[in-house]
Design a protein around this motif. Structure first.
Motif, PDB file in Angstrom:
ATOM      1  N   GLU A  30       5.761  53.189  35.211  1.00 49.94           N
ATOM      2  CA  GLU A  30       5.904  54.198  36.250  1.00 49.94           C
ATOM      3  C   GLU A  30       5.289  55.508  35.752  1.00 49.94           C
ATOM      4  OE1 GLU A  30      10.029  54.099  37.349  1.00 49.94           O
ATOM      5  OE2 GLU A  30       9.847  52.118  38.245  1.00 49.94           O
ATOM      6  N   SER A  31       6.069  56.564  35.627  1.00 51.15           N
ATOM      7  CA  SER A  31       5.495  57.844  35.211  1.00 51.15           C
ATOM      8  C   SER A  31       5.735  58.131  33.727  1.00 51.15           C
ATOM      9  CB  SER A  31       6.081  58.985  36.050  1.00 51.15           C
ATOM     10  OG  SER A  31       7.470  59.078  35.826  1.00 51.15           O
ATOM     11  N   HIS A  32       6.255  57.176  32.978  1.00 44.87           N
ATOM     12  CA  HIS A  32       6.580  57.379  31.570  1.00 44.87           C
ATOM     13  C   HIS A  32       5.536  56.729  30.668  1.00 44.87           C
ATOM     14  CE1 HIS A  32      10.441  58.944  32.755  1.00 44.87           C
ATOM     15  NE2 HIS A  32      10.683  57.842  33.442  1.00 44.87           N
ATOM     16  N   THR A  33       5.169  57.438  29.615  1.00 45.06           N
ATOM     17  CA  THR A  33       4.269  56.909  28.602  1.00 45.06           C
ATOM     18  C   THR A  33       4.950  57.013  27.251  1.00 45.06           C
ATOM     19  OG1 THR A  33       2.307  57.595  29.843  1.00 45.06           O
ATOM     20  CG2 THR A  33       2.008  57.155  27.489  1.00 45.06           C
ATOM     21  N   ILE A  34       5.028  55.883  26.542  1.00 46.09           N
ATOM     22  CA  ILE A  34       5.604  55.840  25.203  1.00 46.09           C
ATOM     23  C   ILE A  34       4.455  55.582  24.234  1.00 46.09           C
ATOM     24  CG2 ILE A  34       7.257  54.679  23.665  1.00 46.09           C
ATOM     25  CD1 ILE A  34       8.627  56.025  26.026  1.00 46.09           C
ATOM     26  N   ARG A  35       4.321  56.423  23.237  1.00 45.82           N
ATOM     27  CA  ARG A  35       3.266  56.300  22.233  1.00 45.82           C
ATOM     28  C   ARG A  35       3.673  55.264  21.179  1.00 45.82           C
ATOM     29  NH1 ARG A  35      -0.344  58.798  25.248  1.00 45.82           N
ATOM     30  NH2 ARG A  35       0.428  60.762  26.020  1.00 45.82           N
ATOM     31  N   TYR A  36       2.672  54.714  20.487  1.00 46.26           N
ATOM     32  CA  TYR A  36       2.941  53.678  19.494  1.00 46.26           C
ATOM     33  C   TYR A  36       3.942  54.120  18.435  1.00 46.26           C
ATOM     34  CZ  TYR A  36      -0.321  50.090  20.994  1.00 46.26           C
ATOM     35  OH  TYR A  36      -0.933  49.097  21.690  1.00 46.26           O
ATOM     36  N   ALA A  37       3.806  55.322  17.896  1.00 38.34           N
ATOM     37  CA  ALA A  37       4.725  55.786  16.850  1.00 38.34           C
ATOM     38  C   ALA A  37       6.162  55.819  17.368  1.00 38.34           C
ATOM     39  CB  ALA A  37       4.302  57.162  16.345  1.00 38.34           C
ATOM     40  N   GLU A  38       6.346  56.330  18.576  1.00 37.45           N
ATOM     41  CA  GLU A  38       7.675  56.406  19.177  1.00 37.45           C
ATOM     42  C   GLU A  38       8.220  55.009  19.479  1.00 37.45           C
ATOM     43  OE1 GLU A  38       9.844  58.766  22.862  1.00 37.45           O
ATOM     44  OE2 GLU A  38       7.672  58.529  22.888  1.00 37.45           O
ATOM     45  N   PHE A  39       7.353  54.121  19.963  1.00 33.14           N
ATOM     46  CA  PHE A  39       7.745  52.750  20.279  1.00 33.14           C
ATOM     47  C   PHE A  39       8.256  52.042  19.024  1.00 33.14           C
ATOM     48  CE2 PHE A  39       6.416  48.285  21.465  1.00 33.14           C
ATOM     49  CZ  PHE A  39       7.425  48.096  22.383  1.00 33.14           C
ATOM     50  N   CYS A  40       7.527  52.181  17.919  1.00 39.21           N
ATOM     51  CA  CYS A  40       7.958  51.561  16.656  1.00 39.21           C
ATOM     52  C   CYS A  40       9.284  52.135  16.186  1.00 39.21           C
ATOM     53  CB  CYS A  40       6.885  51.742  15.584  1.00 39.21           C
ATOM     54  SG  CYS A  40       5.487  50.632  15.803  1.00 39.21           S
ATOM     55  N   THR A  41       9.475  53.430  16.353  1.00 34.62           N
ATOM     56  CA  THR A  41      10.740  54.061  15.980  1.00 34.62           C
ATOM     57  C   THR A  41      11.884  53.481  16.799  1.00 34.62           C
ATOM     58  OG1 THR A  41       9.631  56.101  15.348  1.00 34.62           O
ATOM     59  CG2 THR A  41      11.980  56.267  15.869  1.00 34.62           C
TER      60      THR A  41
END
Length: 92
Positions: A30-41
């Motif tokens: 939707e309108s949210h974007t999660i970056r790789y670093a945050e996703f791994c965290t």
């Protein structure tokens, strides 16, 4: 014929992408974007919490999560712990 990829082999790819491109989008919903670093965290945090529950490798685990993003965090975390996970969805 396509073959299923074990979930425990997916996370190393995600970690690799996080090292190469930590600010690149990993998940867009939707309108949210999660970056790789945050996703791994996030995956690491869920993995630690599940590991703290001392789940045996042959245990059957049921996880009910309505949020698709949180569901994938749980699937990846369980895979990192060497546990098999099947997702169930409810329609209607």
């Amino acid at each position: 014929m396509s073959q299923a990829v074990p979930i425990h082999s997916v996370y190393p790819f995600i970690e690799f992408q996080a090292r190469l491109h930590p600010h690149a989008p990993a998940v867009i919903h939707e309108s949210h974007t999660i970056r790789y670093a945050e996703f791994c965290t996030h995956v690491d945090r869920v993995t630690r919490r599940l590991h703290a529950q001392q789940i045996a490798p042959d245990a059957r685990v049921a996880v009910h999560v309505d949020n698709p993003y949180l569901r994938w965090l749980a699937v990846l975390a369980l895979g990192r712990l060497g546990l098999l996970c099947a997702t169930l969805s409810q329609t209607g």
